[in-house]
Design an enzyme around this catalytic site. Structure first.
Site, PDB file in Angstrom:
ATOM      1  N   ASP A  90       0.821  -1.219   0.000  1.00 27.12           N
ATOM      2  CA  ASP A  90       0.000   0.000   0.000  1.00 27.12           C
ATOM      3  C   ASP A  90       0.851   1.263   0.000  1.00 27.12           C
ATOM      4  OD1 ASP A  90       0.541   0.686   2.899  1.00 27.12           O
ATOM      5  OD2 ASP A  90      -0.426  -1.256   3.149  1.00 27.12           O
ATOM      6  N   ASP A 110       6.832  -6.134  -2.858  1.00 26.51           N
ATOM      7  CA  ASP A 110       5.577  -6.800  -2.494  1.00 26.51           C
ATOM      8  C   ASP A 110       5.235  -7.791  -3.591  1.00 26.51           C
ATOM      9  OD1 ASP A 110       2.911  -5.865  -0.516  1.00 26.51           O
ATOM     10  OD2 ASP A 110       2.624  -7.322  -2.129  1.00 26.51           O
ATOM     11  N   ASP A 141       8.594 -11.868  -5.166  1.00 21.32           N
ATOM     12  CA  ASP A 141       8.578 -12.652  -3.942  1.00 21.32           C
ATOM     13  C   ASP A 141       9.633 -12.114  -2.965  1.00 21.32           C
ATOM     14  OD1 ASP A 141       8.590 -14.561  -2.005  1.00 21.32           O
ATOM     15  OD2 ASP A 141       9.350 -16.182  -3.279  1.00 21.32           O
ATOM     16  N   GLY A 142       9.174 -11.635  -1.812  1.00 23.39           N
ATOM     17  CA  GLY A 142      10.085 -11.032  -0.840  1.00 23.39           C
ATOM     18  C   GLY A 142      11.098 -12.018  -0.267  1.00 23.39           C
ATOM     19  N   ASP A 160       6.566  -5.623   6.405  1.00 21.26           N
ATOM     20  CA  ASP A 160       5.216  -5.066   6.548  1.00 21.26           C
ATOM     21  C   ASP A 160       4.248  -5.999   5.837  1.00 21.26           C
ATOM     22  OD1 ASP A 160       2.899  -3.610   6.568  1.00 21.26           O
ATOM     23  OD2 ASP A 160       3.665  -1.952   5.353  1.00 21.26           O
ATOM     24  N   SER A 161       3.879  -7.055   6.534  1.00 23.02           N
ATOM     25  CA  SER A 161       3.122  -8.121   5.864  1.00 23.02           C
ATOM     26  C   SER A 161       1.729  -8.272   6.447  1.00 23.02           C
ATOM     27  CB  SER A 161       3.862  -9.444   6.031  1.00 23.02           C
ATOM     28  OG  SER A 161       3.703  -9.915   7.358  1.00 23.02           O
ATOM     29  N   THR A 162       0.974  -9.174   5.844  1.00 25.04           N
ATOM     30  CA  THR A 162      -0.306  -9.598   6.398  1.00 25.04           C
ATOM     31  C   THR A 162      -0.032 -10.598   7.531  1.00 25.04           C
ATOM     32  OG1 THR A 162      -0.359 -11.254   4.663  1.00 25.04           O
ATOM     33  CG2 THR A 162      -1.565  -9.243   4.245  1.00 25.04           C
ATOM     34  N   ASP A 163      -1.092 -11.187   8.058  1.00 25.56           N
ATOM     35  CA  ASP A 163      -0.936 -12.187   9.129  1.00 25.56           C
ATOM     36  C   ASP A 163      -0.096 -13.367   8.616  1.00 25.56           C
ATOM     37  OD1 ASP A 163      -2.634 -10.635  10.696  1.00 25.56           O
ATOM     38  OD2 ASP A 163      -4.423 -11.750  10.138  1.00 25.56           O
TER      39      ASP A 163
HETATM   40  N1  AG3 Z   1      -0.383  -5.151   7.686  1.00 22.19           N
HETATM   41  C1  AG3 Z   1      -1.365  -6.023   8.198  1.00 22.19           C
HETATM   42  C2  AG3 Z   1      -1.314  -6.417   9.596  1.00 22.19           C
HETATM   43  C3  AG3 Z   1      -2.234  -7.575   9.860  1.00 22.19           C
HETATM   44  C4  AG3 Z   1      -3.633  -7.184  10.192  1.00 22.19           C
HETATM   45  N2  AG3 Z   1      -4.322  -8.340  10.640  1.00 22.19           N
HETATM   46  C5  AG3 Z   1      -5.667  -8.480  10.702  1.00 22.19           C
HETATM   47  N3  AG3 Z   1      -6.452  -7.496  10.406  1.00 22.19           N
HETATM   48  N4  AG3 Z   1      -6.168  -9.637  11.051  1.00 22.19           N
HETATM   49  C6  AG3 Z   1      -1.060  -4.187   6.927  1.00 22.19           C
HETATM   50  C7  AG3 Z   1      -0.292  -3.537   5.903  1.00 22.19           C
HETATM   51  C8  AG3 Z   1      -0.241  -2.081   6.133  1.00 22.19           C
HETATM   52  N5  AG3 Z   1       0.817  -1.513   5.374  1.00 22.19           N
END
Ligand code: AG3
Length: 283
Positions: A90, A110, A141-142, A160-163
């Site tokens: 983002d 990303d 691929d990071g 800075d990732s998702t879960d």
């Molecule tokens: N990073 C996501 C963190 C995880 C959020 N987890 C959840 N909502 N279950 C977000 C990227 C922001 N740059």
């Protein structure tokens, strides 16, 4: 109160709780090769981005996370010049990193180009530094990117990732941290989003364990508020090859760019782990 409001609610199984937003409509949805990305308009939080149903950010409160994943690490390093962001599609983290004039190059890698395309459209303020000559945007691929980074070439790696499920799973294990360790200079810093310290202290312990196996020896988990994420309380974890987490307090106090949450005082406060966190992490 009306009964026919529409809400998007993220249910969070580990804590049996949920965070929700009143929405006025879905603005977009794309199924990328990696994940489903959705954008909603909300009544009070601006736009909302979801990835596979998990809240990623809102216009209103993303500053907590983006400032806390960037500035503490950058003010802890003595002179950060070369920064790599893994994930972060983002571009909100990239924008914060580039506020530091000493940074000479920041590469964001990303796996999913669609996240950036959606952000450009629905969170343009986060993308305002994308054309900075110091910025490099890669869609790759990071894990592979870090594995191929020249040894000792990076000052700060920001994850800075998702879960840690789905595409981000490979960013939470020893193999990935080995690559980060190799790529970092001796005084380098790894910083990673580390979920809710209320809900997932075990996960933070495991992350630190994997980082330790890769050679990192010192760790610090900084908690901060994040209203849009499960439990409303989030964290980043910093790791170093050696050395402490004292930071350039004077520089942070006299910084010339604006932040909405981060300040030298908040940074000092975030270094103090609440007793139950300190106990669990044996700090
Ligand atoms: N990073 C996501 C963190 C995880 C959020 N987890 C959840 N909502 N279950 C977000 C990227 C922001 N740059």
């Amino acid at each position: 109160m009306t009964t026919n409001d529409t809400w998007y609610i993220e249910h969070f199984q580990p804590t049996g709780s949920a965070i929700g937003f009143r929405t006025t409509g879905k603005l977009d949805e794309v199924q990328s090769p990696f994940q489903k990305i959705e954008i909603y308009a909300t009544t009070d939080w601006g736009n909302l981005m979801l990835i596979d149903g998990a809240v990623m950010l809102t216009t209103r409160d993303n500053f907590f996370y983006h400032e806390m994943i960037s500035h503490p690490a950058l003010y802890t390093h003595a002179d950060p010049k070369r920064v790599v962001i893994i994930g972060g599609g983002d571009c909100g983290t990239l924008r914060e990193v580039l506020k530091h004039q000493g940074v000479q190059s920041a590469t964001q890698c990303d796996i999913d180009e669609q996240v950036t395309r959606m952000s450009e459209k629905y969170f343009p303020e986060l993308c305002e530094s994308n054309s900075d000559p110091r910025a490099e945007l890669l869609f790759d691929d990071g894990v592979a990117y870090m594995a191929n980074c020249p040894a000792g070439s990076v000052d700060v790696v920001i994850v800075d990732s998702t879960d840690p499920v789905g595409p981000a799973e490979g960013l939470f294990n020893k193999a990935f941290y080995d690559s980060c360790f190799r790529a970092l200079k001796d005084d380098g810093i790894l910083v990673q989003q580390s979920e809710s310290p209320l809900a997932l202290l075990e996960l933070i312990k495991e992350m630190r364990g994997e980082m330790r196996k890769a050679g990192f020896t010192t760790f610090k988990t900084l908690p901060f508020p994040q209203p849009c994420y499960p439990t409303g309380w989030w964290s980043v974890t910093l790791a170093r090859k050696s050395g402490n987490f004292d930071f350039r307090e004077g520089d942070a106090s006299s910084k010339t760019f604006e932040t909405l949450y981060y300040s030298a005082h908040l940074h000092t406060g975030a270094l103090v782990a609440p007793p139950f966190v300190a106990k669990a992490l044996s700090e």
